[in-house]
Every structure is written in structure tokens, then in C-alpha cells.
Motif scaffolding. Structure first.
Motif, PDB file in Angstrom:
ATOM      1  N   THR A  90      -0.301 -16.523   3.786  1.00  0.00           N
ATOM      2  CA  THR A  90       0.036 -17.615   2.951  1.00  0.00           C
ATOM      3  C   THR A  90      -0.635 -17.424   1.900  1.00  0.00           C
ATOM      4  OG1 THR A  90       1.208 -18.880   4.508  1.00  0.00           O
ATOM      5  CG2 THR A  90       1.033 -19.811   2.339  1.00  0.00           C
ATOM      6  N   ILE A  91      -1.992 -17.649   1.829  1.00  0.00           N
ATOM      7  CA  ILE A  91      -2.799 -17.563   0.441  1.00  0.00           C
ATOM      8  C   ILE A  91      -2.629 -16.452  -0.297  1.00  0.00           C
ATOM      9  CG2 ILE A  91      -5.138 -17.402  -0.473  1.00  0.00           C
ATOM     10  CD1 ILE A  91      -6.033 -19.345   2.070  1.00  0.00           C
ATOM     11  N   CYS A  92      -2.471 -15.351   0.481  1.00  0.00           N
ATOM     12  CA  CYS A  92      -2.212 -14.007  -0.239  1.00  0.00           C
ATOM     13  C   CYS A  92      -0.932 -13.960  -1.118  1.00  0.00           C
ATOM     14  CB  CYS A  92      -2.270 -12.935   0.776  1.00  0.00           C
ATOM     15  SG  CYS A  92      -3.744 -12.350   1.276  1.00  0.00           S
ATOM     16  N   GLU A  93       0.032 -14.454  -0.424  1.00  0.00           N
ATOM     17  CA  GLU A  93       1.502 -14.735  -0.953  1.00  0.00           C
ATOM     18  C   GLU A  93       1.332 -15.470  -2.329  1.00  0.00           C
ATOM     19  OE1 GLU A  93       4.044 -14.060   2.912  1.00  0.00           O
ATOM     20  OE2 GLU A  93       3.718 -15.976   2.403  1.00  0.00           O
ATOM     21  N   SER A  94       0.664 -16.506  -2.161  1.00  0.00           N
ATOM     22  CA  SER A  94       0.662 -17.604  -3.442  1.00  0.00           C
ATOM     23  C   SER A  94      -0.286 -16.953  -4.429  1.00  0.00           C
ATOM     24  CB  SER A  94      -0.108 -18.928  -2.966  1.00  0.00           C
ATOM     25  OG  SER A  94       0.713 -19.776  -1.760  1.00  0.00           O
ATOM     26  N   ALA A  95      -1.205 -16.182  -4.121  1.00  0.00           N
ATOM     27  CA  ALA A  95      -2.156 -15.628  -5.092  1.00  0.00           C
ATOM     28  C   ALA A  95      -1.116 -14.342  -5.723  1.00  0.00           C
ATOM     29  CB  ALA A  95      -3.356 -14.851  -4.557  1.00  0.00           C
ATOM     30  N   ARG A  96      -0.338 -13.668  -5.249  1.00  0.00           N
ATOM     31  CA  ARG A  96       0.356 -12.662  -5.793  1.00  0.00           C
ATOM     32  C   ARG A  96       1.481 -13.124  -6.570  1.00  0.00           C
ATOM     33  NH1 ARG A  96       0.813  -7.630  -3.908  1.00  0.00           N
ATOM     34  NH2 ARG A  96      -1.545  -7.743  -3.662  1.00  0.00           N
ATOM     35  N   GLU A  97       2.087 -14.299  -6.332  1.00  0.00           N
ATOM     36  CA  GLU A  97       2.949 -14.943  -7.259  1.00  0.00           C
ATOM     37  C   GLU A  97       2.333 -15.279  -8.554  1.00  0.00           C
ATOM     38  OE1 GLU A  97       4.788 -18.261  -5.352  1.00  0.00           O
ATOM     39  OE2 GLU A  97       5.622 -17.354  -3.977  1.00  0.00           O
ATOM     40  N   LEU A  98       1.037 -15.818  -8.421  1.00  0.00           N
ATOM     41  CA  LEU A  98       0.397 -16.134  -9.689  1.00  0.00           C
ATOM     42  C   LEU A  98      -0.191 -14.891 -10.619  1.00  0.00           C
ATOM     43  CD1 LEU A  98      -1.745 -19.308  -8.574  1.00  0.00           C
ATOM     44  CD2 LEU A  98       0.632 -19.226  -9.925  1.00  0.00           C
ATOM     45  N   ALA A  99      -0.824 -13.828  -9.697  1.00  0.00           N
ATOM     46  CA  ALA A  99      -1.261 -12.694 -10.434  1.00  0.00           C
ATOM     47  C   ALA A  99      -0.840 -11.513  -9.631  1.00  0.00           C
ATOM     48  CB  ALA A  99      -2.878 -13.005 -10.108  1.00  0.00           C
ATOM     49  N   PRO A 100       0.365 -10.935 -10.252  1.00  0.00           N
ATOM     50  CA  PRO A 100       0.911  -9.646  -9.391  1.00  0.00           C
ATOM     51  C   PRO A 100      -0.106  -8.508  -9.190  1.00  0.00           C
ATOM     52  CG  PRO A 100       2.441 -10.889 -11.124  1.00  0.00           C
ATOM     53  CD  PRO A 100       1.021 -11.410 -11.291  1.00  0.00           C
ATOM     54  N   SER A 101      -0.858  -8.171 -10.006  1.00  0.00           N
ATOM     55  CA  SER A 101      -1.651  -7.164  -9.874  1.00  0.00           C
ATOM     56  C   SER A 101      -2.922  -7.368  -9.104  1.00  0.00           C
ATOM     57  CB  SER A 101      -2.017  -6.656 -11.300  1.00  0.00           C
ATOM     58  OG  SER A 101      -2.797  -7.423 -11.990  1.00  0.00           O
ATOM     59  N   VAL A 102      -3.239  -8.592  -8.739  1.00  0.00           N
ATOM     60  CA  VAL A 102      -4.516  -9.021  -7.959  1.00  0.00           C
ATOM     61  C   VAL A 102      -4.369  -8.310  -6.672  1.00  0.00           C
ATOM     62  CG1 VAL A 102      -3.609 -11.135  -6.735  1.00  0.00           C
ATOM     63  CG2 VAL A 102      -6.222 -10.675  -7.456  1.00  0.00           C
ATOM     64  N   ARG A 103      -5.571  -7.734  -6.345  1.00  0.00           N
ATOM     65  CA  ARG A 103      -5.881  -7.037  -4.874  1.00  0.00           C
ATOM     66  C   ARG A 103      -5.943  -8.279  -3.558  1.00  0.00           C
ATOM     67  NH1 ARG A 103      -6.643  -2.355  -2.686  1.00  0.00           N
ATOM     68  NH2 ARG A 103      -7.855  -1.808  -0.953  1.00  0.00           N
ATOM     69  N   THR A 104      -5.227  -8.139  -2.648  1.00  0.00           N
ATOM     70  CA  THR A 104      -5.359  -9.290  -1.646  1.00  0.00           C
ATOM     71  C   THR A 104      -5.599  -8.740  -0.364  1.00  0.00           C
ATOM     72  OG1 THR A 104      -2.785  -9.009  -1.255  1.00  0.00           O
ATOM     73  CG2 THR A 104      -3.449 -10.628  -2.946  1.00  0.00           C
ATOM     74  N   ILE A 105      -6.844  -9.402   0.111  1.00  0.00           N
ATOM     75  CA  ILE A 105      -7.124  -9.019   1.599  1.00  0.00           C
ATOM     76  C   ILE A 105      -6.935 -10.260   2.498  1.00  0.00           C
ATOM     77  CG2 ILE A 105      -8.928  -8.475   2.902  1.00  0.00           C
ATOM     78  CD1 ILE A 105      -8.811  -7.439  -0.767  1.00  0.00           C
ATOM     79  N   ALA A 106      -6.520 -10.154   3.939  1.00  0.00           N
ATOM     80  CA  ALA A 106      -6.312 -11.297   4.682  1.00  0.00           C
ATOM     81  C   ALA A 106      -6.726 -10.811   5.961  1.00  0.00           C
ATOM     82  CB  ALA A 106      -4.772 -11.613   4.941  1.00  0.00           C
ATOM     83  N   ARG A 107      -7.733 -12.074   6.622  1.00  0.00           N
ATOM     84  CA  ARG A 107      -8.291 -11.921   7.666  1.00  0.00           C
ATOM     85  C   ARG A 107      -7.510 -12.046   8.721  1.00  0.00           C
ATOM     86  NH1 ARG A 107     -13.223 -15.908   9.461  1.00  0.00           N
ATOM     87  NH2 ARG A 107     -14.051 -15.031  11.145  1.00  0.00           N
ATOM     88  N   LEU A 108      -7.345 -11.431   9.889  1.00  0.00           N
ATOM     89  CA  LEU A 108      -6.468 -11.679  10.983  1.00  0.00           C
ATOM     90  C   LEU A 108      -7.415 -12.065  12.378  1.00  0.00           C
ATOM     91  CD1 LEU A 108      -3.665  -8.863  11.075  1.00  0.00           C
ATOM     92  CD2 LEU A 108      -3.788 -11.243   9.920  1.00  0.00           C
ATOM     93  N   HIS A 109      -6.921 -12.778  12.833  1.00  0.00           N
ATOM     94  CA  HIS A 109      -7.396 -13.150  14.281  1.00  0.00           C
ATOM     95  C   HIS A 109      -6.666 -12.453  15.661  1.00  0.00           C
ATOM     96  CE1 HIS A 109     -10.223 -16.035  12.266  1.00  0.00           C
ATOM     97  NE2 HIS A 109      -9.203 -16.221  11.178  1.00  0.00           N
ATOM     98  N   ARG A 110      -6.089 -11.824  15.313  1.00  0.00           N
ATOM     99  CA  ARG A 110      -5.401 -11.163  16.427  1.00  0.00           C
ATOM    100  C   ARG A 110      -4.748  -9.637  15.941  1.00  0.00           C
ATOM    101  NH1 ARG A 110      -0.615 -11.891  14.154  1.00  0.00           N
ATOM    102  NH2 ARG A 110      -0.051 -13.777  13.159  1.00  0.00           N
ATOM    103  N   GLU A 111      -4.461  -9.056  16.949  1.00  0.00           N
ATOM    104  CA  GLU A 111      -3.878  -7.523  16.610  1.00  0.00           C
ATOM    105  C   GLU A 111      -2.810  -7.818  15.619  1.00  0.00           C
ATOM    106  OE1 GLU A 111      -4.291  -3.691  16.824  1.00  0.00           O
ATOM    107  OE2 GLU A 111      -5.340  -4.877  18.049  1.00  0.00           O
ATOM    108  N   PRO A 112      -2.850  -7.026  14.417  1.00  0.00           N
ATOM    109  CA  PRO A 112      -1.827  -7.174  13.543  1.00  0.00           C
ATOM    110  C   PRO A 112      -0.307  -6.472  14.236  1.00  0.00           C
ATOM    111  CG  PRO A 112      -3.541  -5.852  12.677  1.00  0.00           C
ATOM    112  CD  PRO A 112      -3.806  -6.042  14.152  1.00  0.00           C
ATOM    113  N   THR A 113       0.803  -7.234  13.794  1.00  0.00           N
ATOM    114  CA  THR A 113       2.048  -6.812  14.322  1.00  0.00           C
ATOM    115  C   THR A 113       2.906  -6.795  13.152  1.00  0.00           C
ATOM    116  OG1 THR A 113       2.822  -9.123  14.471  1.00  0.00           O
ATOM    117  CG2 THR A 113       1.450  -8.406  16.277  1.00  0.00           C
ATOM    118  N   THR A 114       4.272  -6.302  13.295  1.00  0.00           N
ATOM    119  CA  THR A 114       5.240  -6.019  12.281  1.00  0.00           C
ATOM    120  C   THR A 114       5.458  -7.427  11.656  1.00  0.00           C
ATOM    121  OG1 THR A 114       6.964  -6.267  14.001  1.00  0.00           O
ATOM    122  CG2 THR A 114       6.307  -4.012  13.217  1.00  0.00           C
TER     123      THR A 114
END
Length: 223
Positions: A90-114
Motif C-alpha cells: 500500500t505504501i508503494c501504491e501511495s508513493a507511485r500516485e504522488l511520484a509516478p517515476s519513483v522507484r518502489t521496493i516492498a518487503r514481503l514476509h511470505r512467498e510472493p503470489t500473483t
């Protein structure tokens, strides 16, 4: 340092262990970390423990007002490193809305899924213990990649040689490799390195190094 191609401004959401370590690494690499944390006690401790070169902001990184206060428009990357996978996305989504070109990285606590797929997240950090070094690498998109999150002063990196590198076309025995660094292997040829190993442009070399010698290695392998 290896990652010091330019001074980057990097927003780190989450002032826990991984967030703090990530900020420390960014400082080592000559960049400008901004730590965002909502817990007042944690913020107080961060301000006591971090240097003057790390900005600490109290606020909820999901909130656009907090991201604006952190000058997201001038940020090169946002790293969402909180204890919650959903919050990080959600943080990455908020960031992208405000700054479309910013690079975003999200930490996961489980295996990524679709279900985790999001156009607002450029990179995921998983597993959790991959931690700060992997987050730094993904944020900077650097050609020098930490091989693992070693709890040691030394780093093991994969460094790709370029055409105009001083080392290109030369045998390792003929190159002044820093004394605090050891070339371990040619990752593309899948061979262990020795004095007769010739540095080939486009090949990646696995190197154990003291971070203090990183600038010299970069000059040798990347020009």
C-alpha cells in the motif's frame, strides 16, 4: 563506494532493524536516507542513534501527507520495509500516485503470489532475512550486487566488467587488485578465478571485498 554513482535521496518506510540497517548502508554509499516511522518511541530512539545525515520523520507512510512531508517528489526511491506485507504494498501504491517515476521496493514476509502483483511495486524483497543489503541493491539498481546478506564487515559482490574497464582483456595476475579484495570466480564461465583468469567484458565476477576498497574495484571493472 560501489554504489556512489550519484547522490540519491531514498525514503525508507519502517524504522525497525531492517530499515535502520538500510539507512546505514545508504549513508556508507554516500546517499541521503530519510526514515519514516509512526511509533513515537521508535522515532525518539532513531533520532538519538542516527547521524545528522539521516532525516527521521514521524508519520504514517501510507498517508499522502506524510510522503509529501518527506519530499517524495524529490525522492529517487521508496523502500517499504515495515512488518506488514500488505502495508508495504500500500505504501508503494501511495508513493507511485504522488511520484509516478519513483522507484518502489516492498518487503514481503511470505512467498510472493500473483495477489501481490502491483504496477506500483518495482521490486520485492523476500525472504525477510534477505534484509538491508538486498533492499539497497534493488533500490539503486546497481551493477554491483551483494551476493547475500552477510553479517560481517566483508561483502561478497557480483561485479560486471565493461568494455572500457582498465581490467578488461587482462589477466588477474597483471591487475593491481586491492589487497583487501579477492576475485573468487567468473560467474559466466562458471570457473574459479586464478592469476591466469582474463577479465572479459560483459562477464560478472564474484568478489569478496572490504567495503573500503569498493571504489578501486569499480574503477578497475567498470572504468
Amino acid at each position: 563506494d560501489m554504489y556512489r554513482d550519484a547522490d540519491h535521496r531514498l525514503l525508507i518506510a519502517g524504522g525497525g532493524r531492517v530499515g535502520q540497517k538500510t539507512a546505514e548502508l545508504f549513508l556508507e554509499y554516500g546517499h541521503q536516507p530519510v526514515l519514516i516511522e509512526h511509533d513515537e518511541d521508535v522515532v525518539t530512539k532513531l533520532r538519538e542513534d542516527t547521524t545528522q545525515y539521516t532525516t527521521v520523520i514521524r508519520g504514517d507512510s501510507i498517508e499522502e501527507d506524510t510522503l509529501r512531508a518527506a519530499d517524495i517528489a524529490d525522492a529517487d526511491a521508496v523502500l517499504a520495509l515495515t512488518q506488514s506485507t500488505d502495508t508495504n504494498i500500500t505504501i508503494c501504491e501511495s508513493a507511485r500516485e504522488l511520484a509516478p517515476s519513483v522507484r518502489t521496493i516492498a518487503r514481503l514476509h511470505r512467498e510472493p503470489t500473483t495477489d501481490d502483483e502491483s504496477e506500483s511495486v518495482d521490486e520485492f524483497v523476500f525472504p525477510e532475512h534477505a534484509g538491508a543489503r538486498v533492499a539497497v541493491n534493488k533500490a539503486l539498481g546497481a551493477p554491483v550486487q551483494p551476493f547475500t546478506d552477510l553479517d560481517t564487515h566483508l561483502e561478497v559482490v557480483a561485479l560486471e566488467a565493461t568494455d572500457d574497464a582498465p581490467a578488461a582483456g587482462k589477466a588477474l595476475a597483471d591487475i593491481l587488485i586491492p589487497s583487501d579484495a579477492t576475485v573468487i570466480a567468473d560467474m559466466d564461465d562458471e570457473t574459479l578465478a586464478d592469476g591466469e583468469t582474463v577479465v572479459t567484458s560483459g562477464h560478472r565476477y564474484l568478489i569478496a571485498t572490504d567495503p573500503a576498497t569498493a571504489d578501486d574495484l569499480k574503477k578497475l571493472f567498470r572504468g
